[in-house]
Design a protein around this motif. Structure first.
Motif, PDB file in Angstrom:
ATOM      1  N   ARG A 155       2.270  -0.518  -3.933  1.00 17.51           N
ATOM      2  CA  ARG A 155       3.167   0.085  -2.983  1.00 17.51           C
ATOM      3  C   ARG A 155       2.673  -0.308  -1.598  1.00 17.51           C
ATOM      4  O   ARG A 155       3.321   0.333  -0.465  1.00 17.51           O
ATOM      5  CB  ARG A 155       2.699   1.766  -2.874  1.00 17.51           C
ATOM      6  CG  ARG A 155       2.916   2.288  -4.318  1.00 17.51           C
ATOM      7  CD  ARG A 155       4.579   2.017  -4.686  1.00 17.51           C
ATOM      8  NE  ARG A 155       5.384   2.779  -4.112  1.00 17.51           N
ATOM      9  CZ  ARG A 155       6.351   2.235  -3.701  1.00 17.51           C
ATOM     10  NH1 ARG A 155       6.689   0.798  -3.841  1.00 17.51           N
ATOM     11  NH2 ARG A 155       7.349   3.014  -2.742  1.00 17.51           N
ATOM     12  N   GLY A 156       1.961  -1.414  -1.137  1.00 15.11           N
ATOM     13  CA  GLY A 156       1.758  -1.836   0.131  1.00 15.11           C
ATOM     14  C   GLY A 156       0.625  -0.644   1.049  1.00 15.11           C
ATOM     15  O   GLY A 156       0.957  -0.962   2.244  1.00 15.11           O
ATOM     16  N   VAL A 157       0.059   0.053   0.798  1.00 20.22           N
ATOM     17  CA  VAL A 157      -0.677   1.021   1.161  1.00 20.22           C
ATOM     18  C   VAL A 157      -2.084   0.741   1.339  1.00 20.22           C
ATOM     19  O   VAL A 157      -2.765   0.614   0.475  1.00 20.22           O
ATOM     20  CB  VAL A 157      -0.508   2.627   0.632  1.00 20.22           C
ATOM     21  CG1 VAL A 157      -1.229   3.616   1.231  1.00 20.22           C
ATOM     22  CG2 VAL A 157       0.779   3.116   0.482  1.00 20.22           C
ATOM     23  N   ASN A 158      -2.327   0.583   2.770  1.00 19.86           N
ATOM     24  CA  ASN A 158      -3.702  -0.023   2.970  1.00 19.86           C
ATOM     25  C   ASN A 158      -4.770   1.247   3.156  1.00 19.86           C
ATOM     26  O   ASN A 158      -4.473   1.862   4.334  1.00 19.86           O
ATOM     27  CB  ASN A 158      -3.489  -0.818   4.284  1.00 19.86           C
ATOM     28  CG  ASN A 158      -5.177  -1.597   4.601  1.00 19.86           C
ATOM     29  OD1 ASN A 158      -6.025  -1.570   3.778  1.00 19.86           O
ATOM     30  ND2 ASN A 158      -5.245  -1.812   5.855  1.00 19.86           N
ATOM     31  N   CYS A 159      -5.540   1.693   2.133  1.00 21.69           N
ATOM     32  CA  CYS A 159      -6.337   2.651   2.303  1.00 21.69           C
ATOM     33  C   CYS A 159      -7.614   2.386   1.433  1.00 21.69           C
ATOM     34  O   CYS A 159      -7.694   1.620   0.712  1.00 21.69           O
ATOM     35  CB  CYS A 159      -5.438   4.000   1.917  1.00 21.69           C
ATOM     36  SG  CYS A 159      -5.243   3.911   0.014  1.00 21.69           S
ATOM     37  N   THR A 160      -8.618   3.363   1.953  1.00 22.91           N
ATOM     38  CA  THR A 160      -9.898   3.344   0.904  1.00 22.91           C
ATOM     39  C   THR A 160      -9.886   4.442   0.084  1.00 22.91           C
ATOM     40  O   THR A 160      -9.030   5.573   0.295  1.00 22.91           O
ATOM     41  CB  THR A 160     -11.082   3.040   1.936  1.00 22.91           C
ATOM     42  OG1 THR A 160     -11.158   4.416   2.672  1.00 22.91           O
ATOM     43  CG2 THR A 160     -10.814   1.915   2.814  1.00 22.91           C
TER      44      THR A 160
END
Length: 462
Positions: A155-160
């Motif tokens: 989904r292209g979500v840049n998270c940790t």
């Protein structure tokens, strides 16, 4: 009259003593003729009554009231619980009843059960004493890491993992966000039309609730800027708008993000079925464009795996992690650890990605098949445009506004469709039609057979 009405009549007659244990019930055919309903409607009521032990089928000898039935008259004399809101009662009945065209249910017949059971067994056998303690309030860390990795790729979500909160469903996610961020006086803007249960939750919490209209490009951001510049939260479904299934256009995505940054507002992105996009490559999430970190991303496994898993997640902007953690410690009880471990294994093993790939292909063909069957039978009465994705189709009435009456007719034939008008909170600018799930329809013939059941009654109404 629907099967639930027939069920209620039998329950009432049995508890009043009008139908006694051992007494024969009318045949399905004769009762259907007497009540003027389809045999399938009576069969559905009888199946439930038999399953609950009120009736007993004796094959060719007919159906009787269970001779061993013991009636608890004290319980029967209590006031029954009824939902006062007729719209809520309709949607709850749809959710709790199995039938054709049910909404929001993934393809259960194609789920990889063997793989799931294998991973479940391994998860059970690997449990330790430490696993018997309270689960982490944010969720099982390996699962949060697996979700963060999945979102980055898919989904292209840049998270940790530190930004991921595990919840037990959409309503739980929304409640967590509201508790952490909004008072009853803070303005909240919701889509019009919008997801029914989300709207009801906001109404019941007494939020300062307002609406922004949806058109062919998604939520109208110009309207938002003109009328709701003081909003604190905006709740949208940008990938496939619920219920219209349109996608928020790229210009509007950037316009919305810039507005949120300028107004210091927050956007809640409900990406409930963003994985299922068919007409072109999978569109990225709104969160993937969020350079200002103003989007709170909400996802769920109810649409990709199974609703009974009751597992969803929220991706929190980094600046909000402390207040969400503190809120979650108070209001969230946490999910059981075992299902989280099974889900983590399912994702990390690659089975989840493989399953999604199969479902995209399957849903694209089933959607086209159901639409073709619908147009073949009801094309004179409905427009049924196909959007770029989603797990349901909307059939718009060409004339009239009788979608609720039509819905009651279809439900009596066990067709679990939703009237589109019920998704509107306001009376103005409503559209009318039927919201139809397609994911569990296995063949065009099955769709045609089901759709023909209410044909005559539909013809008479429209």
């Amino acid at each position: 009259m629907g099967y639930k009405d027939i069920y209620d009549r039998f329950i009432s007659a049995i508890h009043r003593g009008d139908l006694k244990p051992g007494e024969r019930a009318p045949s399905i055919r004769s009762l259907a003729q007497e009540l003027g309903v389809a045999k399938k409607t009576v069969e559905s009521a009888y199946d439930i009554l038999i399953g609950e032990g009120y009736l007993v089928s004796r094959g060719p000898r007919g159906t009787v009231v269970n001779p061993d039935l013991v009636i608890d008259s004290a319980y029967w004399n209590q006031s029954p619980t009824r939902l006062e809101d007729p719209d809520l009662r309709t949607v709850v009945d749809l959710r709790d009843t199995r039938g054709f065209f049910q909404l929001g249910i993934p393809s259960l017949d194609e789920f990889p059960y063997k793989k799931w059971l294998l991973l479940s067994g391994k998860a059970v056998r690997s449990m330790t004493y430490e696993d018997m303690n309270y689960p982490p309030v944010m969720g099982h860390l390996p699962l949060r890491q697996a979700i963060a990795n999945y979102l980055s790729i898919s989904r292209g979500v840049n998270c940790t993992a530190d930004q991921v909160f595990i919840t037990n469903g959409y309503n739980s996610s929304l409640r967590l966000i509201l508790e952490a961020m909004a008072s009853s006086s803070d303005k909240v803007v919701f889509e019009e039309p919008g997801y029914f249960f989300g709207q009801k939750l906001l109404e019941r919490r007494g939020q300062n609730l307002h609406y922004a209209p949806v058109d062919s490009e998604g939520v109208n951001v110009d309207f938002l800027e003109t009328h709701h510049n003081d909003a604190k939260l905006v709740i949208i479904t940008p990938s496939h708008q619920s219920p219209l299934t349109v996608s928020l256009s790229l210009p509007r995505r950037h316009q919305l993000l810039n507005w949120a940054q300028e107004r210091r507002a927050w956007v809640i992105e409900d990406d409930y079925d963003g994985e299922f996009h068919f007409s072109r490559k999978n569109i990225p999430s709104l969160k993937s464009l969020d350079v200002f970190d103003r989007v709170i991303y909400v996802g769920t496994f109810s649409k990709t795996i199974m609703p009974s898993l009751r597992t969803a997640y929220v991706v929190i902007p980094k600046a909000l992690i402390p207040q969400f953690y503190e809120t979650a410690e108070i209001v969230e009880t946490g999910l059981p650890l075992l299902p989280q471990r099974i889900l983590e294994s399912f994702i990390s093993s690659g089975a989840f990605f493989k399953h999604l790939k199969r479902m995209r292909s399957l849903y694209e063909s089933r959607r086209r098949m159901v639409r073709d069957a619908f147009i073949e039978i009801y094309g004179d009465f409905f427009d049924m445009p196909l959007q770029n994705g989603g797990m349901h189709i909307v059939a718009f009435l060409k004339h009239g506004a009788q979608d609720r009456e039509l819905c009651h007719i279809w439900q009596s034939h066990n067709l679990q469709v939703l009237p589109l008008s019920m998704c509107y909170a306001q009376k103005k600018h409503r559209k009318y039609g039927l919201v139809i799930g397609y994911t569990n329809i296995k063949s065009k013939q099955e769709a045609i057979s089901a759709l023909r059941l209410p044909y005559q009654q539909t013809l008479e109404l429209l």
